[in-house]
Design a protein around this motif. Structure first.
Motif, PDB file in Angstrom:
ATOM      1  N   HIS A 296      -1.051   0.350  -6.179  1.00 49.90           N
ATOM      2  CA  HIS A 296      -0.926   0.517  -7.604  1.00 49.90           C
ATOM      3  C   HIS A 296      -0.644  -0.853  -8.208  1.00 49.90           C
ATOM      4  N   SER A 297      -1.572  -1.312  -9.027  1.00 48.20           N
ATOM      5  CA  SER A 297      -1.446  -2.645  -9.601  1.00 48.20           C
ATOM      6  C   SER A 297      -1.490  -2.532 -11.107  1.00 48.20           C
ATOM      7  N   GLY A 298      -0.358  -2.630 -11.743  1.00 50.53           N
ATOM      8  CA  GLY A 298      -0.292  -2.452 -13.197  1.00 50.53           C
ATOM      9  C   GLY A 298      -0.668  -1.031 -13.550  1.00 50.53           C
ATOM     10  N   SER A 299      -1.691  -0.883 -14.368  1.00 51.49           N
ATOM     11  CA  SER A 299      -2.150   0.453 -14.743  1.00 51.49           C
ATOM     12  C   SER A 299      -3.391   0.849 -13.959  1.00 51.49           C
ATOM     13  N   ALA A 300      -3.666   0.111 -12.899  1.00 52.20           N
ATOM     14  CA  ALA A 300      -4.862   0.385 -12.108  1.00 52.20           C
ATOM     15  C   ALA A 300      -4.482   0.744 -10.680  1.00 52.20           C
ATOM     16  N   ARG A 301      -5.390   1.403 -10.015  1.00 49.91           N
ATOM     17  CA  ARG A 301      -5.184   1.722  -8.609  1.00 49.91           C
ATOM     18  C   ARG A 301      -6.455   1.366  -7.861  1.00 49.91           C
ATOM     19  N   GLN A 302      -6.315   0.563  -6.809  1.00 49.50           N
ATOM     20  CA  GLN A 302      -7.472   0.107  -6.051  1.00 49.50           C
ATOM     21  C   GLN A 302      -7.442   0.657  -4.644  1.00 49.50           C
ATOM     22  N   LEU A 303      -8.619   1.015  -4.152  1.00 50.57           N
ATOM     23  CA  LEU A 303      -8.784   1.453  -2.775  1.00 50.57           C
ATOM     24  C   LEU A 303      -9.415   0.325  -1.968  1.00 50.57           C
ATOM     25  N   THR A 304      -8.814   0.042  -0.819  1.00 51.07           N
ATOM     26  CA  THR A 304      -9.407  -0.893   0.135  1.00 51.07           C
ATOM     27  C   THR A 304      -9.822  -0.077   1.339  1.00 51.07           C
ATOM     28  N   PHE A 305     -11.105  -0.150   1.689  1.00 56.02           N
ATOM     29  CA  PHE A 305     -11.633   0.681   2.759  1.00 56.02           C
ATOM     30  C   PHE A 305     -11.692  -0.065   4.083  1.00 56.02           C
TER      31      PHE A 305
ATOM     32  N   VAL B 161      -8.880  11.048 -12.611  1.00 53.25           N
ATOM     33  CA  VAL B 161      -8.303  11.552 -13.853  1.00 53.25           C
ATOM     34  C   VAL B 161      -7.772  10.416 -14.726  1.00 53.25           C
ATOM     35  N   SER B 162      -7.005   9.540 -14.074  1.00 59.64           N
ATOM     36  CA  SER B 162      -6.436   8.425 -14.829  1.00 59.64           C
ATOM     37  C   SER B 162      -6.659   7.149 -14.058  1.00 59.64           C
ATOM     38  N   GLY B 163      -6.299   6.057 -14.658  1.00 59.91           N
ATOM     39  CA  GLY B 163      -6.496   4.771 -14.002  1.00 59.91           C
ATOM     40  C   GLY B 163      -5.603   4.579 -12.808  1.00 59.91           C
ATOM     41  N   SER B 164      -4.504   5.313 -12.774  1.00 56.11           N
ATOM     42  CA  SER B 164      -3.564   5.115 -11.678  1.00 56.11           C
ATOM     43  C   SER B 164      -3.501   6.326 -10.751  1.00 56.11           C
ATOM     44  N   TYR B 165      -4.387   7.270 -10.944  1.00 53.50           N
ATOM     45  CA  TYR B 165      -4.360   8.473 -10.107  1.00 53.50           C
ATOM     46  C   TYR B 165      -4.952   8.177  -8.748  1.00 53.50           C
ATOM     47  N   ASN B 166      -4.420   8.836  -7.741  1.00 48.40           N
ATOM     48  CA  ASN B 166      -4.843   8.525  -6.385  1.00 48.40           C
ATOM     49  C   ASN B 166      -6.257   8.953  -6.041  1.00 48.40           C
ATOM     50  N   GLU B 167      -6.598  10.206  -6.307  1.00 40.79           N
ATOM     51  CA  GLU B 167      -7.826  10.743  -5.766  1.00 40.79           C
ATOM     52  C   GLU B 167      -9.041  10.304  -6.563  1.00 40.79           C
TER      53      GLU B 167
ATOM     54  N   PHE C 189       0.855  -1.192   0.000  1.00 42.18           N
ATOM     55  CA  PHE C 189       0.000   0.000   0.000  1.00 42.18           C
ATOM     56  C   PHE C 189       0.890   1.241   0.000  1.00 42.18           C
ATOM     57  N   ASP C 190       0.560   2.217  -0.842  1.00 48.48           N
ATOM     58  CA  ASP C 190       1.432   3.387  -0.935  1.00 48.48           C
ATOM     59  C   ASP C 190       0.696   4.718  -0.846  1.00 48.48           C
ATOM     60  N   TYR C 191      -0.548   4.677  -0.450  1.00 53.21           N
ATOM     61  CA  TYR C 191      -1.332   5.918  -0.350  1.00 53.21           C
ATOM     62  C   TYR C 191      -2.468   5.629   0.593  1.00 53.21           C
ATOM     63  N   PHE C 192      -2.652   6.539   1.576  1.00 55.26           N
ATOM     64  CA  PHE C 192      -3.614   6.260   2.643  1.00 55.26           C
ATOM     65  C   PHE C 192      -4.547   7.466   2.796  1.00 55.26           C
ATOM     66  N   PRO C 193      -5.717   7.408   2.174  1.00 57.70           N
ATOM     67  CA  PRO C 193      -6.663   8.522   2.290  1.00 57.70           C
ATOM     68  C   PRO C 193      -7.698   8.275   3.386  1.00 57.70           C
ATOM     69  N   TRP C 194      -8.273   9.340   3.845  1.00 53.55           N
ATOM     70  CA  TRP C 194      -9.435   9.283   4.738  1.00 53.55           C
ATOM     71  C   TRP C 194     -10.608   9.937   4.004  1.00 53.55           C
TER      72      TRP C 194
ATOM     73  N   PRO D 291     -18.972   9.171  -0.219  1.00 53.02           N
ATOM     74  CA  PRO D 291     -17.752   9.530   0.517  1.00 53.02           C
ATOM     75  C   PRO D 291     -17.003  10.655  -0.195  1.00 53.02           C
ATOM     76  N   ALA D 292     -16.394  11.533   0.585  1.00 58.59           N
ATOM     77  CA  ALA D 292     -15.614  12.642   0.032  1.00 58.59           C
ATOM     78  C   ALA D 292     -14.229  12.612   0.652  1.00 58.59           C
ATOM     79  N   LEU D 293     -13.208  12.786  -0.173  1.00 59.49           N
ATOM     80  CA  LEU D 293     -11.838  12.767   0.315  1.00 59.49           C
ATOM     81  C   LEU D 293     -11.613  13.906   1.298  1.00 59.49           C
ATOM     82  N   LEU D 294     -11.052  13.544   2.458  1.00 59.38           N
ATOM     83  CA  LEU D 294     -10.818  14.520   3.512  1.00 59.38           C
ATOM     84  C   LEU D 294      -9.348  14.923   3.565  1.00 59.38           C
ATOM     85  N   ILE D 295      -8.502  13.940   3.641  1.00 61.53           N
ATOM     86  CA  ILE D 295      -7.066  14.151   3.770  1.00 61.53           C
ATOM     87  C   ILE D 295      -6.389  12.838   3.425  1.00 61.53           C
ATOM     88  N   ALA D 296      -5.143  12.907   2.954  1.00 62.91           N
ATOM     89  CA  ALA D 296      -4.442  11.684   2.575  1.00 62.91           C
ATOM     90  C   ALA D 296      -2.958  11.818   2.886  1.00 62.91           C
ATOM     91  N   ILE D 297      -2.291  10.684   3.027  1.00 61.22           N
ATOM     92  CA  ILE D 297      -0.871  10.691   3.366  1.00 61.22           C
ATOM     93  C   ILE D 297      -0.154   9.587   2.612  1.00 61.22           C
TER      94      ILE D 297
END
Lengths: 114, 113
Positions: A95-104, B95-101, A30-35, A44-50
């Motif tokens: 970040h998995s390949g060209s995709a990014r997944q969020l686990t809540f 924005v993109s498939g790998s963007y964070n927000e 995991f490389d990004y941790f949002p709340w 849900p609305a993004l509040l802050i991330a680290i």
């Protein structure tokens, strides 16, 4: 390994108090941790991330503390207000390949009493 | 307002039926994500599309399918509905498939009777 564990399930504080919500994860990829903050009837609305290379991030009254070695992170809300009453979700992103997944996490229902 | 729109807001249907949920992403966002939120399972990632192509799959049942059209709007199709499919379904875009927000829409509340 994809789980994010969140506690407590619910939290009640007085106005001006400092509620703290905790999350823990196992997957070190995991490389990004949002709340996210969610009000009833809304998405849900993004509040802050680290990111894991930073130990603390502050935005207004909201602070994330991050402990990489313990694989834990927490949200602190300073000088909480009744308008902060909402459900808060921590999340972790990979970040998995060209995709990014969020686990809540499972969410924390916060009530701030006037 | 996140800029992501979802229709319908509420949907009531019977077991065994098929429904389609629609999502329009924010202007300029190429990636769309679908999530299911239920009381016992929390917020679960279902599937991601990027510029018309499927990019990632999460806990999506075989009875569910999605697609993203050339105008970038997306549809989530739920078939052979069961009582347990009753939930809030959210669409998010980035924005993109790998963007964070990711920006979430207001959701569609599905009730299966």
């Amino acid at each position: 390994q994809q789980q994010v564990k969140q506690s407590p399930q619910s939290l009640i504080v007085q106005k001006g108090g400092i509620p703290i919500i905790n999350c823990a994860y196992e997957n070190t990829a995991f490389d990004y941790f949002p709340w996210y903050q969610q009000f009833p009837g809304k998405g849900p609305a993004l509040l802050i991330a680290i990111r894991p290379d930073v130990s603390e991030k502050k935005e207004g009254r909201f602070t994330i503390s991050f402990n990489k070695s313990a694989k834990q992170f927490s949200l602190h809300i300073m000088d909480s207000q009744p308008g902060d009453s909402a459900t808060y979700f921590c999340a972790a992103s990979i970040h998995s390949g060209s995709a990014r997944q969020l686990t809540f996490g499972s969410g924390t229902q916060l009530t701030v009493l006037p | 307002d996140s800029g992501v729109t979802q229709t319908p807001k509420h949907l009531i249907t019977a077991t065994g039926q098929r429904v389609t949920l629609r999502c329009s992403p924010r202007s300029g966002d190429l990636s769309v994500y679908w999530y299911q939120q239920s009381l016992d399972q929390g917020l679960q990632f279902l599937i991601q599309y990027y510029n018309g192509e499927e990019r990632a799959k999460g806990n999506i049942l075989e009875r569910f399918s999605a697609q993203q059209f050339p105008d970038l709007h997306s549809e989530l199709n739920l078939s052979s509905l069961e009582l347990g499919d009753s939930a809030l379904y959210f669409c998010a875009s980035s924005v993109s498939g790998s963007y964070n927000e990711q920006f979430f829409g207001p959701g569609t509340r599905l009730t299966v009777l």
